[in-house]
Design an enzyme around this catalytic site. Structure first.
Site, PDB file in Angstrom:
ATOM      1  N   GLU A  30       4.254  -5.280   8.682  1.00 23.84           N
ATOM      2  CA  GLU A  30       2.937  -5.233   8.024  1.00 23.84           C
ATOM      3  C   GLU A  30       2.526  -6.606   7.495  1.00 23.84           C
ATOM      4  O   GLU A  30       1.359  -6.807   7.129  1.00 23.84           O
ATOM      5  CB  GLU A  30       2.950  -4.201   6.893  1.00 23.84           C
ATOM      6  CG  GLU A  30       3.013  -2.771   7.415  1.00 23.84           C
ATOM      7  CD  GLU A  30       3.218  -1.728   6.326  1.00 23.84           C
ATOM      8  OE1 GLU A  30       3.120  -0.540   6.635  1.00 23.84           O
ATOM      9  OE2 GLU A  30       3.493  -2.107   5.162  1.00 23.84           O
ATOM     10  N   HIS A  43       0.831  -1.212   0.000  1.00 27.37           N
ATOM     11  CA  HIS A  43       0.000   0.000   0.000  1.00 27.37           C
ATOM     12  C   HIS A  43       0.864   1.260   0.000  1.00 27.37           C
ATOM     13  O   HIS A  43       0.479   2.288   0.535  1.00 27.37           O
ATOM     14  CB  HIS A  43      -0.961  -0.022   1.190  1.00 27.37           C
ATOM     15  CG  HIS A  43      -0.275  -0.092   2.536  1.00 27.37           C
ATOM     16  ND1 HIS A  43      -0.717  -0.884   3.568  1.00 27.37           N
ATOM     17  CD2 HIS A  43       0.826   0.525   3.014  1.00 27.37           C
ATOM     18  CE1 HIS A  43       0.088  -0.721   4.613  1.00 27.37           C
ATOM     19  NE2 HIS A  43       1.025   0.129   4.300  1.00 27.37           N
ATOM     20  N   HIS A  82      -1.123   4.696   9.880  1.00 24.31           N
ATOM     21  CA  HIS A  82       0.225   5.289   9.930  1.00 24.31           C
ATOM     22  C   HIS A  82       0.193   6.680  10.551  1.00 24.31           C
ATOM     23  O   HIS A  82       0.872   7.591  10.099  1.00 24.31           O
ATOM     24  CB  HIS A  82       0.796   5.393   8.526  1.00 24.31           C
ATOM     25  CG  HIS A  82       0.901   4.105   7.778  1.00 24.31           C
ATOM     26  ND1 HIS A  82      -0.199   3.416   7.342  1.00 24.31           N
ATOM     27  CD2 HIS A  82       1.979   3.380   7.383  1.00 24.31           C
ATOM     28  CE1 HIS A  82       0.205   2.314   6.712  1.00 24.31           C
ATOM     29  NE2 HIS A  82       1.514   2.270   6.721  1.00 24.31           N
ATOM     30  N   HIS A 105      10.366  -3.959   3.962  1.00 21.71           N
ATOM     31  CA  HIS A 105      10.847  -2.579   3.814  1.00 21.71           C
ATOM     32  C   HIS A 105      11.221  -2.012   5.171  1.00 21.71           C
ATOM     33  O   HIS A 105      10.738  -2.466   6.205  1.00 21.71           O
ATOM     34  CB  HIS A 105       9.845  -1.674   3.097  1.00 21.71           C
ATOM     35  CG  HIS A 105       8.504  -1.472   3.750  1.00 21.71           C
ATOM     36  ND1 HIS A 105       7.643  -2.490   4.082  1.00 21.71           N
ATOM     37  CD2 HIS A 105       7.850  -0.332   4.096  1.00 21.71           C
ATOM     38  CE1 HIS A 105       6.536  -1.990   4.592  1.00 21.71           C
ATOM     39  NE2 HIS A 105       6.625  -0.687   4.629  1.00 21.71           N
TER      40      HIS A 105
END
Lengths: 114, 289
Positions: free
Chosen positions: B241, B12, B59, B194
């Site tokens: 995530e 995303h 976030h 990431h």
């Protein structure tokens, strides 16, 4: 329980950081709002006063240095909103933290996809 | 009865929103990601799901450190997107399904998941961009209703992979005990590897990502055995995530098969991964025998 300390090159935002960085992160959370971003740019020192940042946090904000901001208790998700004020994206802050040029950082990212 | 017809996972990355706004979908950098959705569009057109349960991580748009729920479920009639501070366009509001939300909440708490119940949620890019990727031409309204399920990924301690798997199983039980005839798709958005912060920023682990994409279909329990420290080491600090994928997969309790699967790295700083899994409910299988 997991011990999340001392993962090389990897700050993990735990209770200690949350406690220390609360004021800094709260200020950065306010930057979701365009009016607050403008207010910060209009009077950076006054805006930091409002959120009661400590000296370490103020110096880190003035430096625009992500590593310093994280050391002062900043969380990367809220710091991203601070970086956004200056048009910096996650590659810019990645380059800054790794000491690479933007081009070298992007090449490093690409090298891991092959 | 409501049925879970499939599960969809996708990265995303916020810059997807910028790429859409600029019309960059067919540029060499972005084409592999956007083209991954072509078979998904065909599947959605054929299956026409009524509701999406969107499992994602906020976030710092909706939740701040003042109150940080580990798991939260939306129960609103609609969900607004909003300015996140770094300039991607705000997308139109998403219709909710409050009756199904309250059924899920009742069922989850009875199932010992003491989730936070939210009648107002600002949904961020992790919720909005996957739906935009699913329905690029929709608007101003979206073709299905939505329910946000948020997993904390901001403030450690985070829930374990094993706990997120069990949450997904409980969501599956909740949906499949809902008396209305609905077709439900479950989304897990985020990942894969990431890391944004620290001197290891930019870390991507393609081998681990590909392993996750294999195991999420064939042997998801293997993924629930990693500790959070191991996931951070293997997938980077934001690679946690992966929890949203594991929860999504937990909700699929039937016979699961891959409709489409794409890996492309890097997308921004991230190992980009898109998968659509079909879920043939056990009841349907039994009826066919």
């Amino acid at each position: 329980m997991d011990d999340l300390r001392h993962i090389p090159g990897t700050p993990v935002f735990q209770g200690e950081q949350a406690k220390r960085g609360y004021a800094l992160n709260k200020m950065c959370f306010s930057f979701n709002d365009a009016a607050n971003r403008a207010a910060f740019l209009g009077d950076e020192e006054g805006y930091m006063d409002r959120y009661r940042l400590n000296e370490e946090q103020r110096a880190a904000i003035r430096s625009r240095n992500v590593g310093q901001l994280i050391a002062a208790g900043g969380n990367v998700y809220y710091l991203a909103k601070f970086a956004g004020i200056f048009g910096l994206n996650v590659q810019d802050i990645g380059a800054q933290q790794t000491g690479m040029t933007i081009e070298a950082f992007k090449a490093f990212l690409a090298s891991q996809g092959t | 009865m409501a049925r879970i017809i499939g599960g969809l996972t996708t990265s995303h990355v916020p810059s997807i929103g910028g790429a859409i706004a600029r019309g960059d979908q067919q540029t060499p950098y972005w084409k592999p990601l956007f083209d991954a959705f072509t078979p998904i569009h065909a599947w959605l057109e054929e299956m026409k799901p009524d509701v999406a349960i969107v499992i994602y991580n906020d976030h710092g748009l909706n939740f701040f450190l003042d109150k940080m729920p580990t798991f939260a479920v939306g129960a609103a009639a609609s969900y607004d997107n909003a300015d996140e501070g770094w300039g991607i366009p705000v997308l139109p509001s998403f219709e909710g399904d409050p009756d199904l939300s309250w059924h899920m909440i009742d069922s989850l708490v009875a199932d010992e998941f003491d989730i936070t119940m939210c009648q107002e949620v600002l949904v961020d890019h992790a919720f909005t961009l996957p739906i935009k990727l699913m329905y690029p031409n929709a608007g101003p309204t979206w073709p299905l209703r939505t329910i946000p399920v948020m997993i904390n990924s901001v403030q450690h301690p985070l829930p374990s992979a094993a706990r997120c798997w069990k949450l997904g199983q409980a969501i599956g039980r909740a949906i499949e005990s809902y008396p209305k005839d609905l077709k439900v798709v479950v989304l897990g958005t985020g990942g894969l590897s990431h890391q944004l912060d620290g001197t290891r920023a930019g870390f991507i682990n393609k081998d681990f990502d590909l392993l996750c994409m294999e195991k999420i279909v064939s042997d998801p329990v293997v993924l629930t055995q990693y500790s959070n420290r191991q996931i951070i080491e293997l997938a980077g600090s934001q690679g946690v995530e992966l929890m949203t994928w594991i929860a999504m997969r937990g909700a699929l309790q039937g016979k699961v098969s891959t409709v489409t699967s794409t890996y492309h790295a890097p997308i921004s700083n991230t190992g980009g991964a898109v998968m659509l899994l079909a879920n043939e409910p056990v009841a349907t299988l039994a009826a066919a025998e």
